[in-house]
Scaffold this motif. Structure first.
Motif, PDB file in Angstrom:
ATOM      1  N   ASP A  43       0.587   3.650  -8.419  1.00  0.00           N
ATOM      2  CA  ASP A  43       0.972   2.751  -9.513  1.00  0.00           C
ATOM      3  C   ASP A  43       2.185   1.913  -9.120  1.00  0.00           C
ATOM      4  O   ASP A  43       2.252   0.719  -9.431  1.00  0.00           O
ATOM      5  CB  ASP A  43       1.272   3.538 -10.787  1.00  0.00           C
ATOM      6  CG  ASP A  43       0.026   4.197 -11.361  1.00  0.00           C
ATOM      7  OD1 ASP A  43      -1.086   3.669 -11.105  1.00  0.00           O
ATOM      8  OD2 ASP A  43       0.157   5.231 -12.045  1.00  0.00           O
ATOM      9  N   LEU A  44       3.158   2.526  -8.444  1.00  0.00           N
ATOM     10  CA  LEU A  44       4.342   1.801  -8.003  1.00  0.00           C
ATOM     11  C   LEU A  44       3.965   0.732  -6.978  1.00  0.00           C
ATOM     12  O   LEU A  44       4.472  -0.389  -7.015  1.00  0.00           O
ATOM     13  CB  LEU A  44       5.366   2.768  -7.410  1.00  0.00           C
ATOM     14  CG  LEU A  44       6.691   2.165  -6.978  1.00  0.00           C
ATOM     15  CD1 LEU A  44       7.394   1.488  -8.145  1.00  0.00           C
ATOM     16  CD2 LEU A  44       7.584   3.249  -6.382  1.00  0.00           C
ATOM     17  N   ALA A  45       3.047   1.059  -6.080  1.00  0.00           N
ATOM     18  CA  ALA A  45       2.579   0.076  -5.098  1.00  0.00           C
ATOM     19  C   ALA A  45       1.885  -1.085  -5.801  1.00  0.00           C
ATOM     20  O   ALA A  45       2.054  -2.245  -5.415  1.00  0.00           O
ATOM     21  CB  ALA A  45       1.639   0.727  -4.093  1.00  0.00           C
ATOM     22  N   SER A  46       1.138  -0.798  -6.844  1.00  0.00           N
ATOM     23  CA  SER A  46       0.461  -1.841  -7.606  1.00  0.00           C
ATOM     24  C   SER A  46       1.470  -2.758  -8.303  1.00  0.00           C
ATOM     25  O   SER A  46       1.295  -3.982  -8.326  1.00  0.00           O
ATOM     26  CB  SER A  46      -0.475  -1.205  -8.625  1.00  0.00           C
ATOM     27  OG  SER A  46      -1.080  -2.182  -9.423  1.00  0.00           O
ATOM     28  N   ARG A  74       0.844  -1.186   0.000  1.00  0.00           N
ATOM     29  CA  ARG A  74       0.000   0.000   0.000  1.00  0.00           C
ATOM     30  C   ARG A  74       0.882   1.241   0.000  1.00  0.00           C
ATOM     31  O   ARG A  74       1.856   1.308   0.746  1.00  0.00           O
ATOM     32  CB  ARG A  74      -0.894   0.012   1.233  1.00  0.00           C
ATOM     33  CG  ARG A  74      -1.899  -1.117   1.221  1.00  0.00           C
ATOM     34  CD  ARG A  74      -2.967  -0.894   2.265  1.00  0.00           C
ATOM     35  NE  ARG A  74      -3.952  -1.942   2.177  1.00  0.00           N
ATOM     36  CZ  ARG A  74      -4.057  -2.939   3.033  1.00  0.00           C
ATOM     37  NH1 ARG A  74      -3.251  -3.017   4.061  1.00  0.00           N
ATOM     38  NH2 ARG A  74      -4.982  -3.852   2.887  1.00  0.00           N
ATOM     39  N   PRO A  75       0.515   2.239  -0.790  1.00  0.00           N
ATOM     40  CA  PRO A  75       1.310   3.480  -0.786  1.00  0.00           C
ATOM     41  C   PRO A  75       1.094   4.232   0.522  1.00  0.00           C
ATOM     42  O   PRO A  75      -0.017   4.298   1.040  1.00  0.00           O
ATOM     43  CB  PRO A  75       0.761   4.256  -1.984  1.00  0.00           C
ATOM     44  CG  PRO A  75      -0.608   3.711  -2.194  1.00  0.00           C
ATOM     45  CD  PRO A  75      -0.586   2.284  -1.746  1.00  0.00           C
ATOM     46  N   ALA A  76       2.172   4.782   1.052  1.00  0.00           N
ATOM     47  CA  ALA A  76       2.084   5.556   2.288  1.00  0.00           C
ATOM     48  C   ALA A  76       2.037   7.033   1.959  1.00  0.00           C
ATOM     49  O   ALA A  76       2.783   7.518   1.107  1.00  0.00           O
ATOM     50  CB  ALA A  76       3.292   5.257   3.175  1.00  0.00           C
ATOM     51  N   GLU A  77       1.136   7.732   2.591  1.00  0.00           N
ATOM     52  CA  GLU A  77       0.954   9.179   2.447  1.00  0.00           C
ATOM     53  C   GLU A  77       0.850   9.579   0.976  1.00  0.00           C
ATOM     54  O   GLU A  77      -0.092   9.226   0.303  1.00  0.00           O
ATOM     55  CB  GLU A  77       2.071   9.919   3.180  1.00  0.00           C
ATOM     56  CG  GLU A  77       2.059   9.653   4.673  1.00  0.00           C
ATOM     57  CD  GLU A  77       3.218  10.285   5.387  1.00  0.00           C
ATOM     58  OE1 GLU A  77       3.947  11.094   4.784  1.00  0.00           O
ATOM     59  OE2 GLU A  77       3.404   9.970   6.571  1.00  0.00           O
ATOM     60  N   ASP A  78       1.824  10.325   0.465  1.00  0.00           N
ATOM     61  CA  ASP A  78       1.757  10.811  -0.916  1.00  0.00           C
ATOM     62  C   ASP A  78       2.488   9.906  -1.897  1.00  0.00           C
ATOM     63  O   ASP A  78       2.903  10.342  -2.972  1.00  0.00           O
ATOM     64  CB  ASP A  78       2.354  12.229  -0.996  1.00  0.00           C
ATOM     65  CG  ASP A  78       1.539  13.222  -0.190  1.00  0.00           C
ATOM     66  OD1 ASP A  78       0.318  12.987  -0.048  1.00  0.00           O
ATOM     67  OD2 ASP A  78       2.109  14.217   0.297  1.00  0.00           O
TER      68      ASP A  78
END
Length: 187
Positions: free
Chosen positions: A47-50, A39-43
């Motif tokens: 797409d990178l998290a995916s 999961r992406p954190a904050e900002d």
């Protein structure tokens, strides 16, 4: 307890009811299929998290991680300890590329962590051991240049008395240590 005491040392039928409850919890683990989520954190970039989650799913699939998770869950529910490990394996015999793989640790008592750690995750552990008892012939095949005689008679006697080595079994232990490296930070 009362029935056992009234039998006064005579045979007494005892039914183990724990396995049905262990099977129920492990069945839930198998049905719900745990997996790692990115999961992406904050900002951070979604797409990178995916993309990272897709890579993690591929590693889990190639490693049969669901089986590894279920094995660790079974021992966790049954005795309070459940372990597995991530390893780097060579992709094939003729290349230097390595792949990340999940590996089961069937004996939960073979992992010994730092007793001084305080974090539940163990991230503050200073060291860890993973022991494996192997038949002496397998040990000699794996490590042909190692012999117990090289250790000296006093150490061999100590190892044998401590259960690390018998005539037929040798305990091989992996050891990890956490080393702090100083770093300069400037702003």
């Amino acid at each position: 307890d009362g029935d056992v005491t009234t039998r006064k040392g005579r045979p007494c039928l005892t039914i183990n009811t724990l396995p049905q409850f262990v099977a129920q919890v492990v069945g839930d683990i198998r049905i719900n299929r745990p997996s790692i989520k990115a999961r992406p954190a904050e900002d951070a970039d979604k797409d990178l998290a995916s993309i990272r989650e897709g890579l993690i799913r591929a590693i889990e699939h190639d490693s049969n991680a669901q089986q590894v998770y279920a094995g660790a869950g079974t021992t966790q529910v049954g005795c309070g300890l459940g372990n597995f490990r991530l390893v780097l394996e060579y992709a094939s015999d003729d290349v230097f590329e390595r792949d990340i793989r999940f590996k089961a640790i069937p004996n939960p008592f073979s992992v010994v962590g730092d007793a001084a750690r305080t974090e539940p995750t163990g991230r503050d552990a200073g060291h860890a051991f993973l022991a494996e008892d192997v038949p002496r012939k397998m040990f000699e095949a794996r490590y042909p240049d190692k012999a117990a005689a090289d250790l000296g008679q006093d150490l061999v006697t100590d190892l044998a008395s401590g259960g690390w080595m018998t005539r037929d079994i040798v305990r091989v232990s992996e050891y990890w240590v956490m080393k702090d490296k100083p770093a300069e930070i400037a702003m």
